[in-house]
Design a protein around this motif. Structure first.
Motif, mmCIF file in Angstrom:
data_model
loop_
_atom_site.group_PDB
_atom_site.id
_atom_site.type_symbol
_atom_site.label_atom_id
_atom_site.label_comp_id
_atom_site.label_asym_id
_atom_site.label_seq_id
_atom_site.Cartn_x
_atom_site.Cartn_y
_atom_site.Cartn_z
ATOM 1 N N PHE A 136 7.307 72.188 -62.237
ATOM 2 C CA PHE A 136 8.087 71.942 -61.026
ATOM 3 C C PHE A 136 9.411 71.336 -61.440
ATOM 4 C CE2 PHE A 136 3.702 71.719 -59.543
ATOM 5 C CZ PHE A 136 3.748 72.528 -58.417
ATOM 6 N N LYS A 137 10.446 72.102 -61.369
ATOM 7 C CA LYS A 137 11.789 71.603 -61.702
ATOM 8 C C LYS A 137 11.799 70.862 -63.038
ATOM 9 C CE LYS A 137 12.775 70.965 -56.803
ATOM 10 N NZ LYS A 137 13.121 70.019 -55.755
ATOM 11 N N GLY A 138 11.146 71.418 -64.034
ATOM 12 C CA GLY A 138 11.182 70.815 -65.370
ATOM 13 C C GLY A 138 10.109 69.778 -65.624
ATOM 14 N N PHE A 139 9.412 69.340 -64.583
ATOM 15 C CA PHE A 139 8.336 68.367 -64.762
ATOM 16 C C PHE A 139 7.022 69.115 -64.627
ATOM 17 C CE2 PHE A 139 5.451 65.001 -63.777
ATOM 18 C CZ PHE A 139 5.972 63.871 -64.393
ATOM 19 N N LYS A 140 6.167 68.977 -65.645
ATOM 20 C CA LYS A 140 4.944 69.776 -65.620
ATOM 21 C C LYS A 140 3.773 68.991 -65.064
ATOM 22 C CE LYS A 140 6.409 73.034 -69.023
ATOM 23 N NZ LYS A 140 6.340 73.528 -70.394
ATOM 24 N N TRP A 141 3.064 69.615 -64.149
ATOM 25 C CA TRP A 141 1.906 69.003 -63.515
ATOM 26 C C TRP A 141 0.642 69.685 -64.011
ATOM 27 C CZ3 TRP A 141 2.202 67.479 -57.715
ATOM 28 C CH2 TRP A 141 3.453 66.881 -57.435
ATOM 29 N N MET A 142 -0.424 68.936 -63.974
ATOM 30 C CA MET A 142 -1.715 69.571 -64.165
ATOM 31 C C MET A 142 -2.369 69.745 -62.807
ATOM 32 S SD MET A 142 -5.177 68.345 -66.028
ATOM 33 C CE MET A 142 -4.632 68.500 -67.701
ATOM 34 N N ALA B 57 5.011 48.114 -66.977
ATOM 35 C CA ALA B 57 5.462 48.375 -68.346
ATOM 36 C C ALA B 57 5.055 49.775 -68.801
ATOM 37 C CB ALA B 57 4.873 47.328 -69.277
ATOM 38 N N TYR B 58 4.044 50.331 -68.131
ATOM 39 C CA TYR B 58 3.545 51.641 -68.542
ATOM 40 C C TYR B 58 4.277 52.798 -67.861
ATOM 41 C CZ TYR B 58 -0.401 49.168 -70.604
ATOM 42 O OH TYR B 58 -1.190 48.362 -71.368
ATOM 43 N N SER B 59 5.167 52.468 -66.901
ATOM 44 C CA SER B 59 5.840 53.535 -66.156
ATOM 45 C C SER B 59 6.605 54.437 -67.101
ATOM 46 C CB SER B 59 6.807 52.932 -65.138
ATOM 47 O OG SER B 59 6.078 52.204 -64.174
ATOM 48 N N GLY B 60 6.503 55.735 -66.861
ATOM 49 C CA GLY B 60 7.232 56.687 -67.683
ATOM 50 C C GLY B 60 6.521 57.050 -68.974
ATOM 51 N N MET B 61 5.421 56.348 -69.296
ATOM 52 C CA MET B 61 4.729 56.647 -70.552
ATOM 53 C C MET B 61 3.665 57.711 -70.381
ATOM 54 S SD MET B 61 4.340 52.767 -71.939
ATOM 55 C CE MET B 61 3.149 53.148 -73.215
ATOM 56 N N PHE B 62 3.158 57.858 -69.174
ATOM 57 C CA PHE B 62 2.038 58.768 -68.954
ATOM 58 C C PHE B 62 2.329 59.699 -67.790
ATOM 59 C CE2 PHE B 62 0.185 54.714 -70.425
ATOM 60 C CZ PHE B 62 -0.349 55.152 -71.627
ATOM 61 N N GLY B 63 1.475 60.713 -67.668
ATOM 62 C CA GLY B 63 1.445 61.478 -66.437
ATOM 63 C C GLY B 63 2.359 62.678 -66.399
ATOM 64 N N ASP B 64 3.009 62.991 -67.542
ATOM 65 C CA ASP B 64 3.816 64.205 -67.604
ATOM 66 C C ASP B 64 3.130 65.143 -68.588
ATOM 67 O OD1 ASP B 64 5.609 66.186 -67.991
ATOM 68 O OD2 ASP B 64 7.207 64.922 -68.817
ATOM 69 N N TYR B 65 2.818 66.343 -68.141
ATOM 70 C CA TYR B 65 2.051 67.252 -68.986
ATOM 71 C C TYR B 65 2.937 68.217 -69.766
ATOM 72 C CZ TYR B 65 -2.121 65.298 -66.982
ATOM 73 O OH TYR B 65 -3.112 64.421 -66.633
ATOM 74 N N SER B 66 4.234 67.886 -69.918
ATOM 75 C CA SER B 66 5.156 68.773 -70.629
ATOM 76 C C SER B 66 4.701 69.016 -72.051
ATOM 77 C CB SER B 66 6.553 68.151 -70.680
ATOM 78 O OG SER B 66 7.015 67.992 -69.371
ATOM 79 N N SER B 67 4.242 67.967 -72.704
ATOM 80 C CA SER B 67 3.848 68.123 -74.098
ATOM 81 C C SER B 67 2.335 68.175 -74.205
ATOM 82 C CB SER B 67 4.393 66.952 -74.909
ATOM 83 O OG SER B 67 3.964 65.745 -74.309
#
Lengths: 271, 381
Positions: free
Chosen positions: B311-317, B346-356
């Motif tokens: 979705f617009k460059g952000f990958k979802w599962m 502190a964990y924001s942005g570290m998880f939850g993107d399935y791009s890699s």
């Protein structure tokens, strides 16, 4: 099947050359007279040496027991260290063994002599000189010093195999220090105790160098007696062989007894 | 259930100057099944060992039944442990292993015999009394370890990854069995695992840990449905975690679009993490969707297809029972109950993107590594 047999060939040759043949020679000498005729006189002659034999076993046993009591806590404390510390400590234990056996024993002579280092040091305080050389104590000391590593190493090697979690489990189930030792560490180190005793007792009983250098003329062990049977004017190969044979049988009996004490031993000497 | 049996207050531990636990507070009620859940090195085993008495905290107090027990040695504590890899006594048979604790306490022969019989019946090992423990299978050794610990009649049972060495099928059976034992005896279980599924299916309370700190404490449903931060959301199950802005109560914006949701209590225009579970997403035709994206990969998982959608460059599962081939345009619909809002952490942005995303990243580190590390550390205390 064939493969197994050929793989065992070097062992068979070794056995034949270095065990069976020499043993055969000893047995032959023990049961023959100077002329080569069968006789039991040599065995009978041992009666005259029974005192020395008993004395040797007593001194050897004493040295073995002292070694066990010294080596056990030492081996245990080594085995609970980190691997690198363990290696260094074992190395330090081994180090004297790489020095010549005679040299080590001579060193004790110079320490224990009436005008040796220890007495000279004590003399500074007006003590002594103490008669330390040429005593049974000096002989036992020499044995303990020379053979201690043979006790430490097999003990250490079984103790490192005791998982620290097993000790924790014993603690967890309510055991205090003594109970952990008696119920877990001691039974699990039994194979090491047995092979340590074997490896110290056998050379200690039959030693003659240590008695000669540290025991003087007063102390005679069976090793010294056997030596005189092969060297010098009183040499008698036949009685010497008979003595060696009896000593061997006695040691085998001792070992069999030890083996019975620890019937679960997985077998083999642990070096 | 209400009485507090164990309390950890402000615990801190470090090994070799490396902090392992810090500021840890935990209260455990009598009869509860509590799971300490987290990745290798999160401090869960250390926490258990503090309760067991094998690690002394540098700071903080351990209370048992309201009494401080920091200085009580392990052998005097009313807790028993089931160790990783069981730590059975190799020189004793099954009977003597189970009887060990009672022998130490000098119980009578009859009592020992009776209790060992009961314990072996409880773990289905009747008839194995005379067997050497090394002749048993992993599952049977596990049962002996359980019987041995329970024979001491502990008030609290500590379990350190007890099922980690078993194969999947056996592990599932033992999970049920352990849970049943816990229910029937009514004693407190404190269970350490890195397996989130195990934690969710067995526990009354799950304590999620990471970096030596507790991230969240709650019931399995709470932990799954209302994760506190991105770490918890990612560690428990799969999560798509997006940046969002909370416009007002019950209204969140992400991907330039406002969605109604069920969360409230955030500041105006507060940046938040938005969690959407892969199984909650409904796929529709592109024109009907709130968002449209392109399928970039599909993996068949048996129960469902694991579909990665761009979705617009952000990958979802997205987990779906229908097959959507790679390259297909799809639309998705998000209902208010599918959207969960978390405060930034502190964990924001570290998880939850399935791009890699790849399967390998999902594998947990070898639990052995943790074990070796911790036993090395304990030598140095």
């Amino acid at each position: 099947m064939m493969k197994n047999r050929s793989a065992a060939a070097p062992f068979a040759v070794w056995m034949l050359l270095f065990t069976i043949v020499p043993l055969g020679v000893v047995v032959w000498f023990a049961f023959t007279d100077a002329a080569g005729h069968f006789t039991l006189d040599n065995i009978a002659a041992i009666q005259g040496h029974l005192g020395t034999l008993a004395y040797s076993i007593a001194l050897g046993a004493l040295a073995t027991v002292i070694c066990l009591f010294l080596a056990y806590p030492l081996a245990y404390s080594i085995s609970r260290k980190t691997e690198r510390v363990q290696q260094t400590m074992v190395m330090i234990i081994m180090l004297p063994m790489w020095m010549n056996f005679l040299l080590r024993t001579y060193a004790w002579m110079t320490l224990l002599e009436n005008n040796g280092l220890i007495n000279r040091f004590l003399g500074l305080f007006g003590i002594g000189p103490l008669g330390m050389i040429n005593t049974n104590g000096a002989v036992v000391l020499g044995m303990v010093y020379n053979f201690l590593p043979f006790m430490v190493l097999p003990l250490y090697s079984v103790m490192t195999k005791i998982d620290s979690r097993i000790i924790e489990a014993a603690q967890d189930l309510g055991s205090n220090g003594w109970q952990i030792f008696r119920r877990v560490v001691l039974p699990l180190s039994m194979p090491g105790i047995v092979s340590g005793i074997t490896m110290v007792f056998v050379p200690a009983v039959s030693t003659f160098v240590i008695t000669k250098l540290l025991g003087g003329s007063k102390t005679q062990m069976i090793g010294d007696t056997i030596e005189t049977m092969f060297i010098g004017q009183a040499a008698n190969y036949n009685v010497g062989a008979a003595l060696s044979l009896v000593l061997m049988v006695l040691i085998l009996l001792c070992m069999a007894f030890m083996g019975m004490v620890d019937k679960d031993e997985e077998g083999g000497l642990v070096v | 259930m209400e009485k507090e049996i164990i309390k950890l207050k402000d615990i801190a531990v470090s090994f070799d100057g490396e902090p392992v636990l810090s500021g840890l507070n935990l209260s455990i009620r009598d009869g509860e099944f509590v799971t300490l859940l987290g990745p290798s090195g999160c401090g869960k085993t250390t926490t258990l060992r503090i309760i067991g008495g094998f690690v002394t905290p540098d700071h903080g107090d351990v209370f048992f039944d309201g009494k401080r027990m920091n200085d009580l040695p392990a052998y005097r504590r009313p807790v028993n442990t089931i160790f990783q890899r069981y730590a059975l006594f190799p020189h004793l048979n099954v009977y003597e292993n189970v009887a060990f604790g009672m022998r130490v306490q000098k119980k009578s022969r009859e009592e020992i015999k009776k209790t060992v019989g009961e314990m072996l019946a409880l773990v289905n090992l009747k008839g194995f009394e005379k067997r050497g423990v090394n002749t048993l299978s992993g599952g049977q050794q596990q049962r002996v370890a359980i019987a041995r610990a329970l024979a001491n009649n502990p008030k609290v049972l500590l379990l350190d990854e007890p099922l980690a060495a078993l194969d999947l099928k056996l592990r599932k059976d033992m999970q049920v069995e352990l849970k049943n034992i816990q229910k029937s005896l009514g004693i407190t279980f404190i269970y350490v695992t890195h397996d989130q599924e195990e934690a969710l299916s067995m526990s009354d309370t799950v304590v999620v840990m990471d970096g030596g700190q507790i991230q969240q404490i709650g019931t399995p449903q709470d932990i799954y449905n209302e994760p506190e931060n991105a770490f918890v959301a990612d560690f428990i199950g799969e999560s798509n975690i997006l940046d969002g802005i909370m416009h007002e109560d019950y209204l969140v914006e992400f991907f330039g679009r406002k969605f109604p949701c069920l969360d409230a209590g955030f500041g105006p225009k507060e940046p938040v993490d938005v969690v959407i579970r892969p199984e909650d997403i409904d796929i529709v035709s592109p024109e009907k969707g709130h968002l449209t994206g392109t399928v970039t990969s599909v993996t068949f998982k048996g129960v469902h297809f694991e579909t990665i959608v761009d979705f617009k460059g952000f990958k979802w599962m997205i987990q779906t029972t229908d097959y959507y081939e790679v390259g297909r345009q799809i639309g998705i619909v998000l209902n208010p109950e599918d959207i969960h809002i978390m405060k930034k952490s502190a964990y924001s942005g570290m998880f939850g993107d399935y791009s890699s995303y790849s399967e390998e990243f999902d594998e947990l580190a070898d639990p052995e590594a943790d074990l070796v590390q911790e036993s090395v550390d304990e030598e140095n205390i």
